[in-house]
Design a protein around this motif. Structure first.
Motif, short mmCIF file in Angstrom:
data_model
loop_
_atom_site.label_atom_id
_atom_site.label_comp_id
_atom_site.label_asym_id
_atom_site.label_seq_id
_atom_site.Cartn_x
_atom_site.Cartn_y
_atom_site.Cartn_z
N PRO A 673 7.85 -2.79 -0.23
CA PRO A 673 7.63 -2.56 1.21
C PRO A 673 8.94 -2.47 2.00
CG PRO A 673 7.09 -4.83 0.61
CD PRO A 673 7.34 -4.10 -0.65
N GLU A 674 10.06 -2.87 1.40
CA GLU A 674 11.33 -2.80 2.12
C GLU A 674 11.88 -1.38 2.17
OE1 GLU A 674 10.67 -4.72 -0.41
OE2 GLU A 674 11.19 -6.83 0.00
N THR A 675 11.25 -0.44 1.41
CA THR A 675 11.76 0.93 1.37
C THR A 675 11.68 1.55 2.75
OG1 THR A 675 10.93 1.11 -0.90
CG2 THR A 675 11.51 3.16 0.25
N ILE A 714 3.99 0.15 -0.71
CA ILE A 714 3.84 1.52 -0.20
C ILE A 714 3.37 2.39 -1.37
CG2 ILE A 714 5.05 3.47 0.82
CD1 ILE A 714 7.08 1.43 1.94
N GLU A 715 2.19 3.04 -1.22
CA GLU A 715 1.59 3.80 -2.30
C GLU A 715 1.74 5.30 -2.05
OE1 GLU A 715 -2.44 2.63 -2.68
OE2 GLU A 715 -1.98 0.73 -3.66
N TYR A 716 2.03 6.03 -3.13
CA TYR A 716 2.02 7.49 -3.07
C TYR A 716 1.35 8.01 -4.35
CZ TYR A 716 6.05 7.43 -6.26
OH TYR A 716 6.88 7.23 -7.34
N GLU A 717 0.92 9.24 -4.33
CA GLU A 717 0.14 9.83 -5.43
C GLU A 717 0.75 11.15 -5.87
OE1 GLU A 717 -4.56 10.49 -6.13
OE2 GLU A 717 -3.67 11.88 -4.69
N ILE A 718 0.82 11.33 -7.19
CA ILE A 718 1.22 12.61 -7.78
C ILE A 718 -0.05 13.33 -8.26
CG2 ILE A 718 2.45 13.73 -9.68
CD1 ILE A 718 4.51 11.55 -9.56
N GLU A 751 12.64 0.58 -5.35
CA GLU A 751 12.10 0.09 -6.61
C GLU A 751 10.57 0.09 -6.54
OE1 GLU A 751 13.58 -3.72 -7.60
OE2 GLU A 751 15.62 -3.03 -8.08
N PHE A 752 9.99 0.06 -7.70
CA PHE A 752 8.52 -0.01 -7.73
C PHE A 752 8.07 -1.40 -7.37
CE2 PHE A 752 9.35 3.53 -10.69
CZ PHE A 752 8.54 4.50 -10.11
N ALA A 753 6.95 -1.45 -6.68
CA ALA A 753 6.42 -2.74 -6.25
C ALA A 753 5.80 -3.46 -7.42
CB ALA A 753 5.40 -2.54 -5.14
N SER A 754 5.90 -4.78 -7.37
CA SER A 754 5.26 -5.59 -8.39
C SER A 754 3.76 -5.66 -8.07
CB SER A 754 5.87 -6.99 -8.41
OG SER A 754 5.17 -7.81 -9.29
N GLY A 766 17.36 -8.04 -2.86
CA GLY A 766 16.94 -6.99 -1.94
C GLY A 766 17.19 -5.61 -2.51
N ILE A 767 17.06 -4.64 -1.63
CA ILE A 767 17.25 -3.26 -2.07
C ILE A 767 18.72 -2.93 -1.95
CG2 ILE A 767 14.90 -2.63 -1.40
CD1 ILE A 767 16.05 -1.35 1.09
N ASP A 768 19.11 -1.83 -2.64
CA ASP A 768 20.51 -1.40 -2.65
C ASP A 768 20.82 -0.74 -1.30
OD1 ASP A 768 22.99 -0.21 -3.07
OD2 ASP A 768 22.57 0.09 -5.21
#
Length: 841
Positions: A673-675, A714-718, A751-754, A766-768
């Protein structure tokens, strides 16, 4: 071995010769010896001496020839003729002379000296057969009284009329021609014989004694009132018939023929039953002619009370019995039998407590015909046994009526070896019961031996489980077939009575048909497998072939049922009607089975699936292995076989994976969610570009969409279609897409969420931040340049990106060098045409 044989044959001959060298020499010696014997045989002088039964275009006569060196003389008394000629090897050339004329002839003797062929002059043929010295064909002429002379003459005349011209001279020797001159008496004989056949003789005539005077008269009568007086004259101790004038004979015969209501028996192979005499003549002549005239003899029997199941064989046996009984009774004088076509009174030929021989008028499809009655047919076995010890009658002609049927031969052997075995025990004689037991034992042993041999032969191969089951079924068929055939043939030679043999024959025929069905099924399966192994049948053709194999088997069963009906002499119409009624009953009793059969043809016509297709059936994934008349067989992913009735198969939903043009990749992924928002824009854009650039992904539609935020992620779909129909290829391509996507996620700084809640006990890194800032700057650049790819990429960019990525990815071997596991639905690259397939080489 050849060397040893040569040494044994030649003894002290030089051993240096090998067997291969000696073999041609031995063969040459054998050829020389054979040629020498042939030359000696051909050099031996041909002998024309003897008696010959000769024939020519419009007659025949017995010829007596005598050879003296090369000079041959001969005579044929029937025409007061003489022969004279010279023999050159097997060729005899000379002249013939009769009171009517003369001419030349040329005869050629056969190699064995038993016959000759030749010509009179250059036109008419003349043939002859040698009468051997031990050939018992001599006629015994009884001429002590006018009645005995008449009886002898009538019996011999019937033999000559039926083609046995060897008795023509004997017949002529009993005639006196008052006009003198014997040159025409052979031609005068034929009209006289035909005329005598039109009259009836009172049997009491033959019991009269010889008169005291030297001349006597016997009168023959006819049903229409005409009479034929015959004159007899004593010469020495013998009586002779005075031949009536030829003109009066011809005139009387022509008058009778012109007023005849129905012609008498004409011969020629067709049964004639217009009168009792014609029926008897047809029967006797047909039995004398042998198997070729068997149907004519059987036509003289009224078989209306004989069971149809045994009629074909029992009728032959009854005819043989009847012929034997008639021959035992004595020679038939046909003029004793009535020939009135208008009479309907049965004629009793012979009576006995065991049964009678009776001819009676019978209604047939051709009208009223005289036949031996059903009572005669039924009692003829008893008559045969009752007349077995009948004292032999004094015969004019040799007794040659003994049957050549196997039953009579066997019975004669039994009678000579063990007469007690002829005693009746119930419906059969004792030896027949013993024969039944022996044949049954032989049939059982033969069936076991056949089964054993076939089982041993089957084990030499390596058949599949299905083929082994079919072969075992066929082996049982061969056993039943062998059992039935041996019983059928064995019972036929035992001469079983119809009331007993019908059940036995029905059992044997049933065994043969029951054994033939599995053998026929096995042959059909073998033919199908042989064609299938050639590779000419594709998946659609396999469905049709499977249905046709099932249909052929059904037709074979129906054909065998009709064959059984034919063996029982049941009319085909009744058998077909029975099948129709049975079909209706079966249709009601086996409605689901018929539904499955109909569904099988619907599967072939509608073609929702083919053999080897992969799909989801009945809620399970598997491959179609077989589509039969009753059910469809599916090989599941667990390698088990799932059998679904055809009616259930077509009524359920069918998902065919093999026929799809591509495979859908639809996956959801979740980010931390930090993305940041610009990070998301960067990530989604790069994934879209990657999908468009991937050569194994269809660009339209190939979408990546943000779905939302759910449970702190945060979810996305291919959503994209992979360019393949094989599931194994799909997994490999999907793997590559996901790995590339993971690189993009890492590059975006996210990163992918756990998937689970995590309690951090250490400081969260945290994130980069640096990578996140770089992603945000890239998005800011797109925004400043007016190239922000939302909601979609620009068309020019899509065209530029299409199929620009490497697949397989960098560092992997080329695709054509990689192992490609084929799925259950793909058995190789094929070119298809109709129902057949052809593999590329």
């Amino acid at each position: 071995m050849a060397q040893k044989s040569t040494e044994k044959a030649h003894g002290s001959v030089d051993g240096c010769f090998s067997s291969r060298a000696c073999l041609p020499i031995v063969l040459a010696l054998l050829i020389v010896l054979v040629a020498g014997f042939s030359a000696l045989a051909s050099a031996a002088p041909a002998s024309w001496t003897g008696a010959w039964d000769s024939r020519w275009f419009d007659g025949g006569a017995r010829v007596y020839m005598q050879q003296d060196g090369t000079h041959v003389t001969g005579r044929y008394p029937a025409y007061n003729g003489r022969l004279e000629g010279e023999a050159e090897g097997r060729r005899l050339v000379g002249t013939w002379t009769t009171p009517k004329g003369s001419g030349s002839f040329e005869f050629i003797l056969s190699e064995d000296g038993s016959s000759f062929v030749g010509r009179l002059g250059n036109k008419q043929w003349w043939t002859g057969a040698r009468i051997s010295t031990d050939h018992d064909q001599a006629l015994r002429a009884f001429q002590s009284s006018p009645s005995e002379t008449l009886r002898t003459f009538l019996i011999a005349a019937e033999a000559v009329e039926s083609g046995r011209l060897e008795y023509q001279d004997d017949l002529l020797s009993m005639l006196i021609f008052p006009e003198g001159g014997r040159e025409n008496h052979a031609r005068e004989l034929a009209p006289l014989v035909l005329l005598l056949d039109q009259f009836t003789v009172d049997p009491d005539i033959f019991e009269t004694k010889a008169p005291e005077a030297d001349e006597a008269e016997l009168v023959l009568t006819r049903f229409d009132g005409r009479t034929l007086p015959l004159q007899f004259r004593r010469v020495g101790a013998d009586w002779f018939m005075v031949a009536p004038p030829a003109d009066s004979v011809k005139a009387l015969f022509s008058d009778i023929a012109a007023n005849a209501q129905s012609g008498g028996y004409k011969g020629g192979g067709r049964f004639e039953g217009s009168t009792p005499r014609a029926a008897m003549e047809s029967f006797v002549d047909a039995m004398r002619a042998g198997p070729a005239m068997q149907d004519t003899a059987i036509a003289a029997l009224d078989l209306s009370e004989m069971p149809t199941v045994v009629r074909d064989r029992q009728s032959v046996l009854v005819a043989e019995y009847l012929n034997e009984v008639i021959a035992r009774i004595g020679e038939v004088v046909f003029q004793e039998i009535p020939n009135d076509p208008g009479s309907l009174e049965p004629f009793v030929y012979f009576t006995h407590p065991a049964g009678d021989i009776v001819l009676a008028p019978t209604e047939t499809d051709d009208g009223v015909e005289w036949k031996f009655t059903p009572e005669t047919v039924r009692s003829v076995r008893g008559l045969y046994a009752a007349t077995e010890n009948l004292p032999p009658s004094v015969r004019v002609l040799p007794y040659d009526a003994h049957s050549k049927a196997p039953y009579f031969r066997i019975r004669a052997i039994v009678a000579g070896a063990a007469p007690a075995a002829l005693q009746p025990v119930g419906p059969l004689e004792a030896w027949q019961w013993a024969g039944l037991v022996a044949i049954f034992i032989v049939a059982v042993v033969a069936a076991l031996v056949v089964g054993l041999l076939l089982s041993v032969a089957a084990r030499l191969g390596h058949p599949t489980a299905k083929a082994a089951s079919s072969r075992a079924f066929a082996i049982w068929g061969f056993r039943l077939l062998a059992f039935g055939v041996i019983n059928y043939l064995g019972f036929a030679i035992l001469g079983l009575p119809s009331e007993f043999g019908s059940a036995i024959k029905s059992m044997a025929v049933l065994m043969m048909i029951a054994g033939a069905i599995p053998v026929e099924f096995w042959i059909v399966d073998r033919l199908y497998n042989a064609v299938d192994r050639t590779g000419l049948i594709n998946s659609r053709g396999a469905i049709l072939a499977s249905l046709l194999v099932g249909l052929v088997k059904v037709l074979l069963v129906c054909a065998n049922i009709l064959l059984f009906a034919d063996a029982l002499s049941i009319p085909y119409g009744a058998a077909v009607a029975g099948l129709g009624i049975s079909g209706i009953v079966i249709a009601f009793a086996a409605r689901s089975t018929l539904e499955n059969v109909i569904s099988a043809f619907i599967l072939f016509v509608d073609r929702p699936v083919d053999v080897n297709d992969l799909g989801r059936f009945d809620g399970r994934i598997g491959t179609i292995e077989h589509i039969g008349l009753r059910a469809t067989v599916i090989r599941t992913l667990d390698r088990t076989l799932l059998t679904i009735p055809n009616s259930d198969f077509i009524s359920d939903s069918i998902e065919n994976f093999t026929r799809r043009d591509s495979v859908l990749m639809r996956r959801r992924f979740a980010l931390r969610p930090e993305t940041g928002r610009d990070q998301l824009r960067y990530l989604l854009t790069e994934i879209r570009r990657m999908l468009i650039a991937h050569p194994k992904v269809l660009p339209d539609p190939a979408r990546v969409r943000l779905l939302g935020i759910s449970e702190n992620r945060i979810e996305y779909e291919i959503f994209a279609y992979i360019r393949t129909v094989d599931y194994s290829d799909f997994l490999a391509i999907q793997e590559d897409v996901i790995l590339r996507m993971m690189d993009i996620v890492e590059k975006s700084g996210s990163e992918f969420a756990s998937p689970a809640r995590t309690l951090y006990l250490a400081r969260d890194r945290g994130i980069d931040a640096d990578k996140g800032e770089a992603a945000e700057q890239a998005v800011a650049g797109w925004r400043d340049e007016g190239k922000l790819p939302f909601p979609n990429l620009a068309a020019s960019e899509v065209s530029a990106l299409r199929d620009t990525l490497d697949f397989p990815p960098e560092g992997a071997p080329p695709e054509d060098e990689q192992y490609n596991p084929s799925g259950p639905a793909e058995k190789g690259r094929e070119r298809r045409f109709g129902l057949f397939r052809f593999r590329r080489q």
